[in-house]
Write a protein that holds these residues in place. Structure first.
Motif, PDB file in Angstrom:
ATOM      1  N   MET A   1       0.763  -1.311  -0.044  1.00 46.45           N
ATOM      2  CA  MET A   1       0.007  -0.094   0.105  1.00 46.45           C
ATOM      3  C   MET A   1       0.793   1.119   0.197  1.00 46.45           C
ATOM      4  O   MET A   1       0.627   2.172  -0.782  1.00 46.45           O
ATOM      5  CB  MET A   1      -0.887   0.016   1.311  1.00 46.45           C
ATOM      6  N   GLU A   2       1.996   1.077   0.646  1.00 46.42           N
ATOM      7  CA  GLU A   2       3.030   2.413   0.734  1.00 46.42           C
ATOM      8  C   GLU A   2       3.279   2.711  -0.513  1.00 46.42           C
ATOM      9  O   GLU A   2       3.660   3.769  -1.042  1.00 46.42           O
ATOM     10  CB  GLU A   2       4.161   2.083   1.797  1.00 46.42           C
ATOM     11  N   THR A   3       3.704   1.599  -1.252  1.00 47.63           N
ATOM     12  CA  THR A   3       4.307   1.797  -2.700  1.00 47.63           C
ATOM     13  C   THR A   3       3.359   2.652  -3.575  1.00 47.63           C
ATOM     14  O   THR A   3       3.482   3.558  -4.167  1.00 47.63           O
ATOM     15  CB  THR A   3       4.801   0.644  -3.439  1.00 47.63           C
ATOM     16  N   ASP A   4       1.859   2.063  -3.342  1.00 51.97           N
ATOM     17  CA  ASP A   4       0.736   2.652  -4.076  1.00 51.97           C
ATOM     18  C   ASP A   4       0.714   4.162  -3.836  1.00 51.97           C
ATOM     19  O   ASP A   4       0.578   4.932  -4.916  1.00 51.97           O
ATOM     20  CB  ASP A   4      -0.457   1.940  -3.911  1.00 51.97           C
ATOM     21  N   PHE A   5       1.010   4.375  -2.416  1.00 56.96           N
ATOM     22  CA  PHE A   5       0.715   5.715  -2.097  1.00 56.96           C
ATOM     23  C   PHE A   5       1.866   6.727  -2.959  1.00 56.96           C
ATOM     24  O   PHE A   5       1.740   7.751  -3.264  1.00 56.96           O
ATOM     25  CB  PHE A   5       0.883   6.061  -0.753  1.00 56.96           C
ATOM     26  N   LEU A   6       3.104   5.893  -2.769  1.00 55.92           N
ATOM     27  CA  LEU A   6       4.229   6.693  -3.239  1.00 55.92           C
ATOM     28  C   LEU A   6       4.116   6.926  -4.746  1.00 55.92           C
ATOM     29  O   LEU A   6       4.486   8.213  -5.437  1.00 55.92           O
ATOM     30  CB  LEU A   6       5.714   5.858  -3.112  1.00 55.92           C
ATOM     31  N   GLN A   7       3.642   6.062  -5.467  1.00 54.10           N
ATOM     32  CA  GLN A   7       3.588   6.173  -6.898  1.00 54.10           C
ATOM     33  C   GLN A   7       2.616   7.100  -7.264  1.00 54.10           C
ATOM     34  O   GLN A   7       2.494   7.937  -8.181  1.00 54.10           O
ATOM     35  CB  GLN A   7       2.853   4.811  -7.788  1.00 54.10           C
ATOM     36  N   ASP A   8       1.294   7.258  -6.681  1.00 53.03           N
ATOM     37  CA  ASP A   8       0.417   8.318  -6.701  1.00 53.03           C
ATOM     38  C   ASP A   8       0.948   9.499  -6.357  1.00 53.03           C
ATOM     39  O   ASP A   8       0.471  10.448  -7.125  1.00 53.03           O
ATOM     40  CB  ASP A   8      -0.710   7.855  -5.513  1.00 53.03           C
ATOM     41  N   TYR A   9       1.780   9.667  -5.242  1.00 55.29           N
ATOM     42  CA  TYR A   9       2.280  10.805  -4.872  1.00 55.29           C
ATOM     43  C   TYR A   9       3.251  11.444  -6.005  1.00 55.29           C
ATOM     44  O   TYR A   9       2.999  12.688  -6.408  1.00 55.29           O
ATOM     45  CB  TYR A   9       3.170  10.686  -3.584  1.00 55.29           C
ATOM     46  N   GLU A  10       3.794  10.426  -6.640  1.00 52.98           N
ATOM     47  CA  GLU A  10       4.786  11.065  -7.827  1.00 52.98           C
ATOM     48  C   GLU A  10       3.981  11.451  -8.882  1.00 52.98           C
ATOM     49  O   GLU A  10       4.349  12.442  -9.518  1.00 52.98           O
ATOM     50  CB  GLU A  10       5.734  10.000  -8.020  1.00 52.98           C
ATOM     51  N   GLN A  11       2.750  10.661  -9.113  1.00 53.58           N
ATOM     52  CA  GLN A  11       1.977  11.260 -10.361  1.00 53.58           C
ATOM     53  C   GLN A  11       1.361  12.493 -10.068  1.00 53.58           C
ATOM     54  O   GLN A  11       1.349  13.157 -10.951  1.00 53.58           O
ATOM     55  CB  GLN A  11       0.927   9.920 -10.401  1.00 53.58           C
ATOM     56  N   VAL A  12       1.009  12.775  -8.872  1.00 54.87           N
ATOM     57  CA  VAL A  12       0.049  14.109  -8.581  1.00 54.87           C
ATOM     58  C   VAL A  12       1.418  15.309  -8.665  1.00 54.87           C
ATOM     59  O   VAL A  12       1.058  16.178  -8.868  1.00 54.87           O
ATOM     60  CB  VAL A  12      -0.379  13.966  -7.147  1.00 54.87           C
ATOM     61  N   GLN A  13       2.487  15.036  -8.092  1.00 56.49           N
ATOM     62  CA  GLN A  13       3.644  15.993  -8.429  1.00 56.49           C
ATOM     63  C   GLN A  13       3.950  16.315  -9.624  1.00 56.49           C
ATOM     64  O   GLN A  13       4.354  17.445 -10.042  1.00 56.49           O
ATOM     65  CB  GLN A  13       4.865  15.257  -7.422  1.00 56.49           C
ATOM     66  N   GLU A  14       3.847  15.246 -10.455  1.00 56.78           N
ATOM     67  CA  GLU A  14       3.909  15.713 -11.903  1.00 56.78           C
ATOM     68  C   GLU A  14       2.822  16.603 -12.528  1.00 56.78           C
ATOM     69  O   GLU A  14       3.144  17.448 -13.230  1.00 56.78           O
ATOM     70  CB  GLU A  14       4.115  14.452 -12.763  1.00 56.78           C
ATOM     71  N   ASN A  15       1.714  16.352 -12.085  1.00 55.44           N
ATOM     72  CA  ASN A  15       0.699  17.048 -12.445  1.00 55.44           C
ATOM     73  C   ASN A  15       0.388  18.346 -11.728  1.00 55.44           C
ATOM     74  O   ASN A  15      -0.218  19.277 -12.355  1.00 55.44           O
ATOM     75  CB  ASN A  15      -0.606  16.307 -12.415  1.00 55.44           C
ATOM     76  N   HIS A  16       0.655  18.457 -10.372  1.00 54.66           N
ATOM     77  CA  HIS A  16       0.493  19.545  -9.750  1.00 54.66           C
ATOM     78  C   HIS A  16       2.076  19.753  -8.744  1.00 54.66           C
ATOM     79  O   HIS A  16       1.984  19.658  -7.537  1.00 54.66           O
ATOM     80  CB  HIS A  16      -0.434  19.328  -8.510  1.00 54.66           C
ATOM     81  N   PRO A  17       3.019  20.210  -9.341  1.00 56.80           N
ATOM     82  CA  PRO A  17       4.111  20.421  -8.657  1.00 56.80           C
ATOM     83  C   PRO A  17       4.313  21.336  -7.681  1.00 56.80           C
ATOM     84  O   PRO A  17       5.237  21.722  -6.784  1.00 56.80           O
ATOM     85  CB  PRO A  17       5.282  20.694  -9.601  1.00 56.80           C
ATOM     86  N   ILE A  18       3.081  22.238  -7.722  1.00 57.70           N
ATOM     87  CA  ILE A  18       3.008  23.300  -6.649  1.00 57.70           C
ATOM     88  C   ILE A  18       2.933  22.908  -5.295  1.00 57.70           C
ATOM     89  O   ILE A  18       3.021  23.511  -4.336  1.00 57.70           O
ATOM     90  CB  ILE A  18       2.240  24.521  -7.192  1.00 57.70           C
ATOM     91  N   LEU A  19       2.330  21.424  -5.164  1.00 58.82           N
ATOM     92  CA  LEU A  19       1.876  20.926  -3.782  1.00 58.82           C
ATOM     93  C   LEU A  19       3.410  20.482  -3.067  1.00 58.82           C
ATOM     94  O   LEU A  19       3.817  19.588  -3.698  1.00 58.82           O
ATOM     95  CB  LEU A  19       0.968  19.852  -3.945  1.00 58.82           C
ATOM     96  N   SER A  20       3.260  20.874  -1.845  1.00 58.19           N
ATOM     97  CA  SER A  20       4.337  20.154  -1.035  1.00 58.19           C
ATOM     98  C   SER A  20       3.925  18.633  -0.635  1.00 58.19           C
ATOM     99  O   SER A  20       2.772  18.453  -0.700  1.00 58.19           O
ATOM    100  CB  SER A  20       4.753  21.144   0.071  1.00 58.19           C
TER     101      SER A  20
END
Length: 52
Positions: A1-20
Motif C-alpha cells: 500500500m505504501e508503494t501505491d501511495f508513493l506512486q500516486d504521490y509522484e503522479q500528483v507531483q508531476e501534475n501539480h508540482p506546486i503542492l508540497s
C-alpha cells in the motif's frame, strides 16, 4: 500500500508540482477524516431505517 501511495504521490507531483509533501499529506488526512464522517453518518442512517 505504501508503494501505491508513493506512486500516486509522484503522479500528483508531476501534475501539480506546486503542492508540497506536507500539503498533500494534510489533504489526504482531511479526505480520510471526511470519509470516516460519511461512513459514520451512513451507518447512523442505516440504523434508523433498519434498526436491529
Amino acid at each position: 500500500m505504501e508503494t501505491d501511495f508513493l506512486q500516486d504521490y509522484e503522479q500528483v507531483q508531476e501534475n501539480h508540482p506546486i503542492l508540497s509533501q506536507d500539503e498533500l499529506y494534510n489533504t489526504l488526512m482531511d479526505t480520510l477524516e471526511e470519509a470516516q464522517q460519511i461512513k459514520q453518518a451512513t451507518q447512523a442512517l442505516l440504523n434508523i431505517l433498519d434498526p436491529k
